[in-house]
Design a protein around this motif. Structure first.
Motif, PDB file in Angstrom:
ATOM      1  N   ASN A  85       0.844  -1.201   0.000  1.00 48.24           N
ATOM      2  CA  ASN A  85       0.000   0.000   0.000  1.00 48.24           C
ATOM      3  C   ASN A  85       0.876   1.245   0.000  1.00 48.24           C
ATOM      4  N   VAL A 124      -4.872   5.639   2.273  1.00 42.77           N
ATOM      5  CA  VAL A 124      -4.345   4.701   1.279  1.00 42.77           C
ATOM      6  C   VAL A 124      -4.800   5.177  -0.104  1.00 42.77           C
ATOM      7  N   SER A 168      -3.272   0.431  -3.662  1.00 42.66           N
ATOM      8  CA  SER A 168      -3.277  -0.843  -2.936  1.00 42.66           C
ATOM      9  C   SER A 168      -3.199  -1.994  -3.936  1.00 42.66           C
ATOM     10  N   THR A 192      -7.715   0.812  -0.566  1.00 43.33           N
ATOM     11  CA  THR A 192      -7.774   2.186  -1.085  1.00 43.33           C
ATOM     12  C   THR A 192      -8.882   2.975  -0.387  1.00 43.33           C
TER      13      THR A 192
END
Length: 634
Positions: free
Chosen positions: A212, A225, A228, A236
């Motif tokens: 990530n 994030v 990912s 995400t």
């Protein structure tokens, strides 16, 4: 003592062509603090050389003299001048020779040519060869001193530009070297593509299964994030606070961190308890001592036994390139967005500036701001007599209809804030206690307002509303102000045009009235013509003239034009009745924007004529009426 040649003074008028009123506008003769400007003086007359050397040494310049063009060229071996003063006609190498040598050798500094042989041809020839300025003999010392100071400023600016260019070239060279190293990591400038490419390379570099990239939001103090990868969940959009989970600890400490069994680690974030991977290593992404985010690489191979120090070191070596690539892509994306907005704003402002009609302009402003901001409604308020009046809005309703509630009920304390601060105010998320209604289930959730300021005078306010929270951000403030400044300028021009047009119409009206007075002695005809012209000037639907009877007990409408004119003409009413009666008693003019809210209004006239009066302007014994509310202005 200066020679007679140098004591020749120019007239005040001619000196003003060369010397500014405030001579301090010229900078001191220094390139930088402690570094004097270098001046080369070239003249075949010894007296001239001595006089100029004394003048400029006293002014702080470092001066070298030469008696000819060839001597000056030879002096360049040990002396690099910032400014050159040279006689144009000399033996043994004249000014033309010097200028030609300067061009051949690439010497780039201002050259001031002085000569007693003034002609248009010699001036043009010298300028074509690169001369900066041209002074004729005899001249005043102040004139040549001012010319040198101008050249000094030119030289200073030229050197600053050259230094800036060199710094820029150095930076570009350094960035190019870094880009060459990261070309295999970054093949696109799209931030999303850069993130995915970097994450894939990091995972491949450590022979892992997933990972990530978290980016840090300094304002929110949290990590999000943004990319990912892996056979497990897509994280995400997930967020972590500083100190939370592995990424939160890495961001907080600025140090890498490895965990061999993440699910059983005491720092495991709650949402990652059943993450699917076993081991993880995270490294900080830092650009110029500023935390950019965290890069995590994860693996689910139990046989691996976690990531090693070598893996951590490899990822740490990748981190600066990754951070630089991300920052570069972010800056490129921001600059692209800024350029798109600038292009769009230029187009919008060109449209706004295409009309001087005030009402059309107000509508255009609200239409064009939709290309800059998304909104549910927007409004234009005009500041007049200490209050903010709503003059235009979008979405537009039918003429005569009330504006949307969120515009008419905009909290006035927001205008006070704009008035005091004189800059845009952004409410990304309007506090619950401040929200004003739109309908039964909806309220304004996000708001921007900007003052319309021209030369420290506030013309009004521009506001936009959204029914969705966080529609507008603090960074929108500068864009809003840029739009508001141009809109204010356009409005000021439209107001000036309207004022000029109104003044012209008033003058034309007065001339026509004067012609009426001179063309007939018939009172009825004069009054009717006067009211006709007055109605045309003010753009109203009806007007009338009421005169007192000899006993001053009644008012008789002697002339009327417009709606209900036939009925109103000859109508009688008590002298103290209605708004007209009030004006007669108090001997002053009266403007009533909405007669429905004024108890003095004499409704019997409307009942008789069938004309529904909404606004009245009454001056002396002249009464003007309008069907629309608030049509009249002071």
């Amino acid at each position: 003592m200066w020679s007679h040649e140098f004591k020749t003074l120019l007239s005040n008028k001619s000196r003003q062509q060369y010397i500014p009123d405030d001579d301090t506008s010229f900078p001191a003769p220094f390139l930088k603090e402690g570094i004097a400007l270098r001046l080369l003086v070239v003249d075949d007359e010894a007296a001239v050389r001595r006089q100029l050397r004394r003048l400029f040494v006293d002014e702080g310049y470092k001066v070298v003299i030469a008696a000819s063009g060839k001597e000056a060229i030879a002096a360049l071996a040990n002396f690099s001048p910032d400014i050159v003063i040279t006689d144009l006609v000399m033996s043994n190498g004249d000014g033309y020779f010097m200028l030609e040598q300067f061009l051949e050798q690439g010497i780039d500094c201002p050259v001031i040519v002085i000569t007693g042989y003034a002609s248009q041809e010699s001036a043009v020839k010298a300028l074509r060869l690169g001369a900066y300025d041209y002074v004729t003999k005899p001249f005043d010392l102040d004139v040549i001193s001012a010319a040198v100071r101008r050249a000094a400023e030119n030289r200073r600016l030229q050197l600053e530009v050259d230094e800036g260019r060199k710094r820029q070239e150095t930076q570009i060279s350094e960035l190019s070297a870094l880009y060459d190293t990261s070309l295999d990591l970054v093949s696109h400038l799209s931030l999303s593509q850069v993130l995915q490419s970097l994450l894939a390379r990091a995972i491949d570099l450590l022979h892992a299964q997933g990972g990530n990239i978290h980016l840090y939001d300094e304002a929110a103090q949290q990590l999000t994030v943004v990319a990912s990868r892996g056979p497990w969940s897509d994280y995400t959009g997930h967020t972590l606070h500083l100190g939370e989970g592995l990424a939160g600890r890495v961001a907080q400490s600025g140090q890498p961190l490895r965990v061999d069994d993440y699910s059983n680690w005491d720092g495991c974030a709650a949402e990652y308890e059943n993450c699917g991977f076993i081991s993880v290593v995270g490294v900080p992404l830092i650009v110029q001592n500023r935390a950019l985010g965290v890069l995590n690489v994860e693996d689910d191979d139990a046989q691996r036994g976690g990531f090693s120090e070598v893996d951590e070191a490899l990822l740490m070596r990748l981190a600066p390139l990754a951070a630089l690539a991300i920052e570069r892509a972010r800056l490129f994306e921001q600059e692209s967005k800024r350029c798109r907005l600038a292009d769009m704003l230029r187009g919008v402002l060109a449209i706004i500036g295409s009309t001087l009609d005030l009402e059309e302009l107000q509508t255009l402003i609200l239409e064009q701001i939709a290309w800059v901001f998304t909104y549910d409604s927007c409004a234009l308020f005009q500041v007049q007599d200490g209050r903010a009046d709503l003059v235009a809005w979008q979405p537009f309703s039918e003429p005569g209809d009330a504006p949307p509630r969120e515009l008419s009920e905009t909290p006035r304390h927001l205008f006070s804030t704009l008035l005091k601060g004189r800059h845009a105010l952004v409410l990304s998320k309007v506090p619950a206690e401040m929200r004003w209604p739109v309908g039964e289930q909806v309220a304004v959730q996000s708001w921007i307002g900007a003052p319309l300021v021209v030369r420290d005078r506030i013309l009004g306010f521009l506001t936009i509303n959204s029914y969705t929270a966080n529609t507008y951000k603090q960074e929108d403030e500068s864009l809003m102000m840029a739009f508001a400044r141009q809109a204010a300028s356009a409005l000021a021009n439209a107001h000036l045009y309207a004022e000029a047009e109104r003044n012209w119409r008033e003058q034309e009206y007065l001339q026509e009235i004067a012609q009426v007075f001179n063309s007939t002695l018939d009172l009825q005809q004069v009054l009717t013509l006067v009211m006709t012209k007055t109605n045309e000037l003010l753009g109203v639907e009806a007007g009338s003239v009421a005169l007192l009877t000899p006993d001053r007990r009644e008012l008789v409408f002697r002339a009327a034009v417009g709606g209900g004119a036939n009925t109103v003409t000859g109508y009688r009413m008590p002298a103290d009745a209605g708004i007209v009666g009030w004006v007669i008693q108090h001997q002053e003019s009266l403007l009533v924007p909405d007669v429905g809210r004024d108890p003095r209004h004499y409704v019997q006239v409307d009942d008789e004529s069938g004309f529904e009066t909404r606004s009245i302007l009454c001056v002396g014994q002249c009464r003007l009426a309008l069907k629309r509310v608030a049509r009249f202005k002071r």
